[in-house]
Design a protein around this motif. Structure first.
Motif, short mmCIF file in Angstrom:
data_model
loop_
_atom_site.label_atom_id
_atom_site.label_comp_id
_atom_site.label_asym_id
_atom_site.label_seq_id
_atom_site.Cartn_x
_atom_site.Cartn_y
_atom_site.Cartn_z
N PHE A 1 -13.99 -3.38 -45.08
CA PHE A 1 -13.43 -3.38 -46.42
C PHE A 1 -12.35 -4.45 -46.44
CE2 PHE A 1 -14.11 1.48 -46.95
CZ PHE A 1 -15.43 1.33 -46.60
N ASP A 2 -12.50 -5.47 -47.28
CA ASP A 2 -11.60 -6.62 -47.29
C ASP A 2 -10.13 -6.23 -47.21
OD1 ASP A 2 -13.52 -8.69 -49.57
OD2 ASP A 2 -13.65 -8.41 -47.40
N TRP A 3 -9.72 -5.35 -48.09
CA TRP A 3 -8.28 -5.10 -48.19
C TRP A 3 -7.72 -4.34 -47.00
CZ3 TRP A 3 -6.76 -0.02 -48.78
CH2 TRP A 3 -7.73 0.89 -49.20
N VAL B 1 -6.74 10.30 -51.72
CA VAL B 1 -7.63 9.30 -52.30
C VAL B 1 -8.79 9.16 -51.33
CG1 VAL B 1 -5.80 8.10 -53.55
CG2 VAL B 1 -6.41 7.36 -51.25
N TYR B 2 -9.86 8.54 -51.77
CA TYR B 2 -11.07 8.47 -50.96
C TYR B 2 -11.53 7.03 -50.83
CZ TYR B 2 -10.99 13.45 -51.78
OH TYR B 2 -10.60 14.75 -51.83
N LEU B 3 -12.13 6.74 -49.68
CA LEU B 3 -12.73 5.44 -49.42
C LEU B 3 -14.18 5.68 -49.06
CD1 LEU B 3 -10.00 4.07 -46.98
CD2 LEU B 3 -10.26 3.46 -49.38
N ILE C 1 -12.38 2.26 -53.20
CA ILE C 1 -11.52 3.44 -53.23
C ILE C 1 -11.90 4.23 -54.48
CG2 ILE C 1 -9.68 2.24 -54.48
CD1 ILE C 1 -7.65 3.83 -52.86
N PHE C 2 -11.79 5.55 -54.43
CA PHE C 2 -12.04 6.36 -55.61
C PHE C 2 -11.18 7.61 -55.57
CE2 PHE C 2 -15.11 7.61 -52.45
CZ PHE C 2 -15.42 8.95 -52.64
N GLY C 3 -11.04 8.26 -56.72
CA GLY C 3 -10.15 9.40 -56.83
C GLY C 3 -8.69 8.97 -56.85
N GLU C 4 -8.48 7.71 -57.15
CA GLU C 4 -7.13 7.14 -57.05
C GLU C 4 -6.28 7.37 -58.29
OE1 GLU C 4 -9.41 4.08 -59.23
OE2 GLU C 4 -9.87 5.40 -57.57
N LEU C 5 -6.87 7.50 -59.46
CA LEU C 5 -6.08 7.59 -60.68
C LEU C 5 -5.12 8.77 -60.68
CD1 LEU C 5 -8.63 6.61 -63.47
CD2 LEU C 5 -6.78 5.24 -62.50
N SER C 6 -5.62 9.94 -60.39
CA SER C 6 -4.78 11.12 -60.40
C SER C 6 -3.77 11.09 -59.27
CB SER C 6 -5.62 12.38 -60.24
OG SER C 6 -6.82 12.28 -60.91
N ALA C 7 -4.21 10.62 -58.13
CA ALA C 7 -3.31 10.60 -56.97
C ALA C 7 -2.17 9.61 -57.17
CB ALA C 7 -4.09 10.25 -55.71
N PHE C 8 -2.42 8.50 -57.88
CA PHE C 8 -1.36 7.54 -58.10
C PHE C 8 -0.54 7.87 -59.34
CE2 PHE C 8 -4.11 4.13 -55.88
CZ PHE C 8 -3.71 4.60 -54.65
N GLY C 9 -1.13 8.61 -60.25
CA GLY C 9 -0.46 8.87 -61.52
C GLY C 9 0.18 10.22 -61.66
N ASP C 10 0.17 11.04 -60.61
CA ASP C 10 0.78 12.38 -60.65
C ASP C 10 0.24 13.22 -61.80
OD1 ASP C 10 2.36 11.99 -58.40
OD2 ASP C 10 3.95 11.06 -59.56
N GLN D 1 -10.15 -3.77 -58.81
CA GLN D 1 -11.25 -2.82 -58.78
C GLN D 1 -11.14 -1.84 -59.94
OE1 GLN D 1 -12.19 -0.87 -54.92
NE2 GLN D 1 -11.96 1.00 -56.08
N MET D 2 -9.94 -1.32 -60.18
CA MET D 2 -9.73 -0.37 -61.27
C MET D 2 -9.95 -1.06 -62.62
SD MET D 2 -6.43 1.60 -59.62
CE MET D 2 -5.99 2.47 -61.11
N GLY D 3 -9.52 -2.31 -62.74
CA GLY D 3 -9.72 -3.06 -63.98
C GLY D 3 -11.18 -3.27 -64.28
N SER D 4 -11.96 -3.55 -63.26
CA SER D 4 -13.40 -3.73 -63.43
C SER D 4 -14.05 -2.44 -63.93
CB SER D 4 -14.02 -4.16 -62.10
OG SER D 4 -15.40 -4.28 -62.22
#
Length: 166
Positions: A10-12, A49-51, A79-88, A128-131
């Motif tokens: 994974f690049d990042w 979060v998940y990868l 990565i997925f499941g990131e919105l809730s985990a980053f946004g509380d 990734q999220m923007g896409s």
């Protein structure tokens, strides 16, 4: 599959030093998930979060009447499941494997630490999220402004772009 080093494809994650990767690996959990199994469901306080290392995961929501709406698919390296985990906020979506998959569950706090130390990773995840957001906006536009035939054609084109062959 307990070797986090596979995730260096994974690049990042290649931005991490060996020590940082080892630290993230130590607090994360890898799991082979059979096709059709749930990765996560709605929860009030998501802590991970998940990868996706390999396979394919479907992200969707379920209506009160039991109908399902697919928001998109997660491909290896995402990565997925990131919105809730980053946004509380509560996680409202479901994630289910479409095919056998290798999924990494990364504690939210560990992911936050990585992002604080590596702003370039934040940029990659934001792209990734923007896409994904662009695709959702396109679907909404088609639902509102197009007839059924045009909407169906658009969905078939999206699927062909994502999963088709030349």
């Amino acid at each position: 599959m307990d070797d986090f080093w596979h995730l260096h494809n994974f690049d990042w994650l290649g931005e991490l030093s060996p020590a940082e990767a080892a630290e993230l690996r130590a607090c994360s959990k890898s799991q082979v998930v059979v096709a059709g199994a749930m990765v996560f469901g709605p929860t009030l306080t998501p802590q991970s979060v998940y990868l996706l290392e390999s396979g394919l995961v479907r992200i969707y929501r379920v209506s009160a009447s039991g109908g399902e709406t697919t928001f998109g698919y997660v491909n290896p390296g995402e990565i997925f499941g990131e919105l809730s985990a980053f946004g509380d906020c509560a996680r409202e979506s479901w994630a289910r494997t479409v095919q056998e998959s290798v999924v990494w569950r990364v504690p939210r706090d560990a992911m936050h630490d990585v992002l604080r130390r590596h702003p370039d990773i934040v940029i990659h995840i934001t792209k990734q999220m923007g896409s994904r957001m662009k695709r959702v906006e396109s679907r909404i536009e088609h639902l509102v402004f197009r007839n059924v035939r045009a909407r169906l054609g658009h969905i078939v084109l999206e699927l062909a772009q994502d999963f088709g062959r030349d």
